[in-house]
Scaffold this motif. Structure first.
Motif, PDB file in Angstrom:
ATOM      1  N   LYS A 115       9.426   2.392   6.891  1.00 10.19           N
ATOM      2  CA  LYS A 115       9.528   2.170   8.288  1.00 10.19           C
ATOM      3  C   LYS A 115       8.341   2.527   8.948  1.00 10.19           C
ATOM      4  N   LEU A 116       7.534   3.365   8.453  1.00  8.71           N
ATOM      5  CA  LEU A 116       6.160   3.754   9.155  1.00  8.71           C
ATOM      6  C   LEU A 116       5.431   2.665   9.040  1.00  8.71           C
ATOM      7  N   ILE A 117       5.516   1.980   7.973  1.00 10.48           N
ATOM      8  CA  ILE A 117       4.684   0.400   7.567  1.00 10.48           C
ATOM      9  C   ILE A 117       5.116  -0.445   8.667  1.00 10.48           C
ATOM     10  N   ASN A 118       6.251  -0.911   8.727  1.00 10.93           N
ATOM     11  CA  ASN A 118       6.758  -1.598   9.757  1.00 10.93           C
ATOM     12  C   ASN A 118       6.614  -1.193  11.356  1.00 10.93           C
ATOM     13  N   ASP A 119       6.592   0.044  11.717  1.00  9.28           N
ATOM     14  CA  ASP A 119       6.363   0.419  12.859  1.00  9.28           C
ATOM     15  C   ASP A 119       4.514   0.091  13.334  1.00  9.28           C
ATOM     16  N   ARG A 120       3.833   0.633  12.278  1.00 10.63           N
ATOM     17  CA  ARG A 120       2.502   0.629  12.423  1.00 10.63           C
ATOM     18  C   ARG A 120       1.655  -0.874  12.435  1.00 10.63           C
ATOM     19  N   PHE A 121       2.242  -1.440  11.413  1.00  7.73           N
ATOM     20  CA  PHE A 121       1.691  -2.796  11.053  1.00  7.73           C
ATOM     21  C   PHE A 121       2.418  -4.022  11.405  1.00  7.73           C
ATOM     22  N   GLY A 122       3.442  -3.891  11.611  1.00  6.62           N
ATOM     23  CA  GLY A 122       4.423  -5.057  12.131  1.00  6.62           C
ATOM     24  C   GLY A 122       5.421  -5.502  11.064  1.00  6.62           C
ATOM     25  N   HIS A 123       6.495  -6.053  11.612  1.00  6.32           N
ATOM     26  CA  HIS A 123       7.375  -6.795  10.429  1.00  6.32           C
ATOM     27  C   HIS A 123       6.828  -7.710   9.582  1.00  6.32           C
ATOM     28  N   ASN A 124       5.782  -8.284  10.081  1.00  9.99           N
ATOM     29  CA  ASN A 124       5.136  -9.435   9.352  1.00  9.99           C
ATOM     30  C   ASN A 124       4.424  -9.006   8.123  1.00  9.99           C
TER      31      ASN A 124
END
Length: 236
Positions: A115-124
């Motif tokens: 979730k932190l990866i998605n929040d910080r770097f985006g869903h792509n």
């Protein structure tokens, strides 16, 4: 119920039978010795019927091949996760249910802090991470092992084996391989992705698979609680 290409094949047989029946019925009424014109006419009719039959069969077989290819494509798509190209949940269960082995080891892996990866770097970027992890799982496992995406950032691997030491080696190799993935092309700031996993042994039957999944899932959460980036394998 017949498949579309089976119905077409049956229709061709019916048309062929009717064509032959009408030709022979016509032939039975001809006085062959005194009616040469009718003889010629019958030959023309038979020739035309034969030509039409060849054309019908030719185009029917082409259509049948296309339908078969389309059916295979649709079936594969319904069993495969479109993002990661590994099996989806339905495909995973179907593959496991077809195994000759009655038991094996189930690994459940979850990407740490996804979730932190998605929040910080985006869903792509998150999608690319999922693809990289799925690829690593396929590369590091054996051909007979079954890899699937169960949902979200959760992946599963079924090892059709009773050799716990081999399963341990492969499971630990998966954790190390994913932790060593080069993700600079996704983002220079995304230095590392890790997984936590749990592995348990159980029956391949669907009625008992839920229990196997629950046990492996509990081991997964123990791996999370122990600091993540590791796998816990149940060993009797």
């Amino acid at each position: 119920m017949f498949l579309p290409y089976q119905k077409m094949y049956i229709l061709n047989l019916v048309l062929f039978s009717l064509s032959l029946f009408s030709s022979f019925a016509f032939a039975s009424e001809i006085d062959w010795q005194n009616n040469a014109a009718e003889h010629i006419r019958l030959n023309i009719i038979l020739f035309i019927n034969l030509g039409l039959l060849i054309l019908i069969l030719f185009f029917s077989f082409r259509h049948i091949k296309r339908l078969k290819r389309l059916n295979v494509t649709i079936t594969n798509e319904s069993l495969t996760d479109p993002l990661t190209k590994v099996l989806n949940r339905k495909g995973f269960h179907e593959q496991v249910s077809r195994l000759d082995e009655q038991s094996g080891f189930l690994l459940i892996a979850d990407i740490d802090n996804f979730k932190l990866i998605n929040d910080r770097f985006g869903h792509n970027a998150g999608d690319k991470v999922l693809q990289r992890v799925a690829h690593a799982l396929r590369v590091q496992t054996r051909e007979k092992d079954i890899v699937g995406r169960y949902g979200g950032e959760e992946f599963v691997v079924f090892f059709p084996s009773n050799d716990v030491e081999t399963v341990k080696k492969i499971s630990h190799r998966l954790v190390v391989a994913i932790a060593n993935l080069n993700l600079n092309d996704i983002s220079p700031e995304l230095q590392r992705v890790t997984i936590s996993a749990g592995v348990d042994k159980g029956d391949t039957k669907l009625s008992k698979f839920e229990r196997l999944y629950e046990n492996a899932d509990q081991l997964l959460y123990k791996a999370k609680a122990a600091g993540k980036n590791q796998v816990i394998v149940f060993d009797n």
